[in-house]
Design a protein around this motif. Structure first.
Motif, mmCIF file in Angstrom:
data_model
loop_
_atom_site.group_PDB
_atom_site.id
_atom_site.type_symbol
_atom_site.label_atom_id
_atom_site.label_comp_id
_atom_site.label_asym_id
_atom_site.label_seq_id
_atom_site.Cartn_x
_atom_site.Cartn_y
_atom_site.Cartn_z
ATOM 1 N N SER A 1 0.822 -1.205 0.000
ATOM 2 C CA SER A 1 0.000 0.000 0.000
ATOM 3 C C SER A 1 0.859 1.260 0.000
ATOM 4 C CB SER A 1 -0.927 -0.008 1.226
ATOM 5 O OG SER A 1 -1.827 1.070 1.178
ATOM 6 N N GLN B 1 3.812 1.456 -1.220
ATOM 7 C CA GLN B 1 4.381 1.508 -2.562
ATOM 8 C C GLN B 1 3.404 2.146 -3.545
ATOM 9 O OE1 GLN B 1 5.553 -2.315 -4.056
ATOM 10 N NE2 GLN B 1 6.254 -1.542 -6.022
ATOM 11 N N ASP B 2 2.109 1.830 -3.398
ATOM 12 C CA ASP B 2 1.092 2.466 -4.245
ATOM 13 C C ASP B 2 1.131 3.978 -4.089
ATOM 14 O OD1 ASP B 2 0.168 0.075 -5.263
ATOM 15 O OD2 ASP B 2 -1.493 -0.110 -3.849
ATOM 16 N N LEU C 1 2.016 6.676 -6.945
ATOM 17 C CA LEU C 1 1.021 7.694 -7.263
ATOM 18 C C LEU C 1 1.626 9.090 -7.189
ATOM 19 C CD1 LEU C 1 -2.056 8.247 -7.808
ATOM 20 C CD2 LEU C 1 -2.307 8.460 -5.331
ATOM 21 N N THR D 1 -10.342 -1.806 -6.754
ATOM 22 C CA THR D 1 -9.097 -1.491 -6.051
ATOM 23 C C THR D 1 -9.091 -0.061 -5.523
ATOM 24 O OG1 THR D 1 -7.948 -0.702 -8.044
ATOM 25 C CG2 THR D 1 -7.830 -3.070 -7.556
ATOM 26 N N TYR E 1 -6.468 1.662 -5.645
ATOM 27 C CA TYR E 1 -5.629 2.404 -6.593
ATOM 28 C C TYR E 1 -6.479 3.149 -7.622
ATOM 29 C CZ TYR E 1 -1.862 3.564 -9.794
ATOM 30 O OH TYR E 1 -0.980 4.244 -10.570
ATOM 31 N N ASP F 1 -6.363 7.046 -8.151
ATOM 32 C CA ASP F 1 -6.096 7.522 -9.508
ATOM 33 C C ASP F 1 -7.126 8.580 -9.906
ATOM 34 O OD1 ASP F 1 -4.492 7.357 -11.868
ATOM 35 O OD2 ASP F 1 -6.160 6.344 -12.866
ATOM 36 N N ASP G 1 -3.287 5.802 0.783
ATOM 37 C CA ASP G 1 -2.432 4.622 0.594
ATOM 38 C C ASP G 1 -1.521 4.388 1.797
ATOM 39 O OD1 ASP G 1 -3.308 3.728 -1.904
ATOM 40 O OD2 ASP G 1 -2.058 5.173 -2.973
ATOM 41 N N TYR H 1 -0.917 -7.691 -10.658
ATOM 42 C CA TYR H 1 0.287 -6.903 -10.409
ATOM 43 C C TYR H 1 1.078 -6.670 -11.705
ATOM 44 C CZ TYR H 1 -0.743 -8.314 -5.609
ATOM 45 O OH TYR H 1 -1.367 -8.549 -4.403
ATOM 46 N N GLU I 1 4.035 -0.315 -12.076
ATOM 47 C CA GLU I 1 4.393 -0.048 -10.681
ATOM 48 C C GLU I 1 5.283 -1.129 -10.101
ATOM 49 O OE1 GLU I 1 2.104 0.365 -6.364
ATOM 50 O OE2 GLU I 1 0.957 0.443 -8.227
#
Length: 523
Positions: free
Chosen positions: A126, A128-129, A133, A288, A290, A294, A309, A383, A387
């Motif tokens: 998370s 890392q997301d 971003l 998600t 993400y 986004d 995140d 995945y 990313e």
């Protein structure tokens, strides 16, 4: 004698400081934050993108968990002397020695060490997301491994050595994790209200859909009906860990209220999880967080998406915190009764201190071994964005698999205790506080767990044959086909050997040891 009695009384009162609300908060804080945010896409993939079927999966799994929660009162009432061992103590109370050894071997050598493998990675996933971003930077796989290892070490030691530290961390993390929970729910419905796309109602066979795969390669891909069963372990992971509080309920002001506190915590979790699931399925096309962050980026609110995140990652820390505390008392209880190798070396320490030392060593070994296995695993479509680099994709897919399996098997330990308690209704060997709903609830939850376990075994065997056929037809690379499926089957076989075969040798060894002691005393 009088002074000693007063001192003992004061000590007892000093230790029993955990209130009812703290237990409810601990259940929520030790559970909310991993599965609900990371598993919706997996459930959607299993059901070919179907909104309806995904909700059916969540509904079935939640009913199973709530049914299991209702049975806790009777299980706990008969296991007062074994509650420090958690779910294993319940198995020990209501079953024979072999089944106790089976459950204990799973919890000791598989579940507890692996929790310190996959939970740090979920936290870093998370975070890392959020990094991606914010600046579009892909964190290298080796950095993810190092950071996850450090997170694991911190919680294993800090929450293990101090109950007070664990509860303070739980309160703080729970307060933080509710921020992204509320935001994700609100934003999901806002996006839906503004005409945003949502997941399709039924399995999507549109060739342009991300869920359409004309070359369905593995067992679960064959039909969405398989996906309903395959999704049960993934959803159970969203509730895994609620029982970790059982290790310190004896330190409550009113221990008898512990089952009620856990039941209330589970009910609250169910309501929260349903709200998050609906928001994510209605507000995105892939379920998600993400996709929501986004959308925030498109509205020039990137900072808010990054905050969500990062806070979700902190929420996973809460789950790891709960396991760290539970495992310290669990291992410590086994050390005190000499159930673990090298127990004699640690008996001199307090129960949670000896348990923390033992647990940390096991966690380091498991983290290292399964990380190495993970970087050679199968890459998942979940995945496949820029990313993640190649090894990160494989590692996170393996993390998902191990999390699902261990979650199902951990609930399986409770199911074993439930089966023993159902037999106890006829034999009455163990005195319990009987509840009216115990029998139907136990039967339903045990059936659900057994069905999920049977599916996992069938799936792994079938996948080896399916990928073998693809290999002979040159339709699938070896590294993305037969090798990962053989790894899955091999790990599953290892789990089964540790759980069901090792206890047989351990019981025989103990019998020989007792026999030798008897012979020596006679001589």
């Amino acid at each position: 004698m009088k002074v000693k009695s007063q001192h003992s009384s004061k000590t007892q009162l000093a230790t029993k400081k955990i209130g009812f609300l703290s237990i409810v908060i601990f259940v929520i804080g030790s559970t909310l934050g991993a599965g609900i945010f990371f598993k919706n896409k997996e459930v959607l993939n299993n059901n070919h993108g179907s909104f309806i079927l995904s909700l059916v999966c969540w509904g079935i799994a939640i009913l199973g968990v709530l049914a299991m929660g209702i049975t806790l009162a009777e299980l706990s009432s008969g296991s007062k002397q074994n509650n420090k061992e958690g779910t294993i103590g319940w198995v020990k109370t209501f079953n024979n020695n072999y089944m106790y050894k089976v459950a204990r071997c799973f919890m000791t050598w598989i579940y507890s060490p692996l929790s310190f493998f996959f939970l740090p990675y979920y936290a870093l996933l998370s975070i890392q997301d959020g990094v991606f971003l914010a600046c579009g930077y892909t964190i290298p796989w080796y950095v993810i491994i190092i950071c996850s290892f450090l997170v694991m070490i911190w919680f294993a030691i800090s929450a293990g050595f101090s109950v007070k530290t664990a509860h303070v961390q739980s309160w703080i993390i729970t307060a933080v994790k509710f921020f992204p929970v509320v935001l994700v729910v609100v934003l999901g419905f806002v996006i839906f209200g503004q005409g945003g796309n949502h997941t399709p109602l039924w399995p999507d066979n549109n060739p342009d859909s991300p869920y359409f795969d004309p070359s369905a390669k593995l067992f679960t891909d064959i039909t969405p009906l398989f996906g309903i069963i395959a999704s049960v372990p993934a959803i159970l992971f969203a509730f895994d860990g609620f029982y970790t509080v059982s290790s310190n309920t004896l330190e409550m002001k009113e221990p008898k209220k512990a089952p009620l506190a856990m039941a209330i915590g589970l009910l609250a979790l169910s309501i929260i999880d349903i709200a998050i699931t609906l928001a994510m399925l209605l507000g995105t096309t892939d379920g998600t967080v993400y996709s929501i962050t986004d959308w925030l980026q498109s509205k020039h609110l990137t900072w808010l998406g990054v905050t969500i995140d990062v806070m979700i990652g902190i929420g996973v820390f809460g789950i790891l915190n709960g396991f760290a505390l539970f495992d310290s008392f669990y291992y410590g209880a086994l050390i005190k009764i000499g159930e673990l190798p090298l127990s004699s070396k640690l008996k001199k320490y307090r129960i949670n201190v000896g348990g923390t030392i033992y647990k940390t060593v096991c966690a380091i070994i498991a983290f290292t071994l399964f990380t190495i296995i993970g970087i050679f695993y199968l890459k998942s479509s979940g995945y496949d964005s820029t990313e993640f680099d190649d090894k990160s994709q494989r590692l996170y897919t393996f993390v998902d698999t191990m999390a699902n399996w261990t979650a199902l098997l951990s609930f399986g330990s409770i199911a074993i205790a439930q089966i023993g308690a159902l037999r106890n209704r006829k034999t009455n060997k163990v005195k319990v506080q009987k509840t009216k709903l115990f029998v139907p609830c136990a039967i339903f939850s045990v059936s659900l767990i057994c069905l999920g376990g049977l599916y996992i075994v069938c799936e792994q065997i079938a996948n080896v044959f399916i990928t073998g056929l693809h290999l002979m037809g040159n339709t699938m690379p070896i590294l993305d086909g037969i090798v990962p499926t053989c790894i899955s089957l091999g790990v599953l076989v290892l789990f089964l050997l540790v759980m069901f075969i090792y206890p047989i040798f351990e019981i025989r060894h103990n019998k020989r040891k007792v026999s030798m002691l008897v012979d020596t005393s006679i001589k």
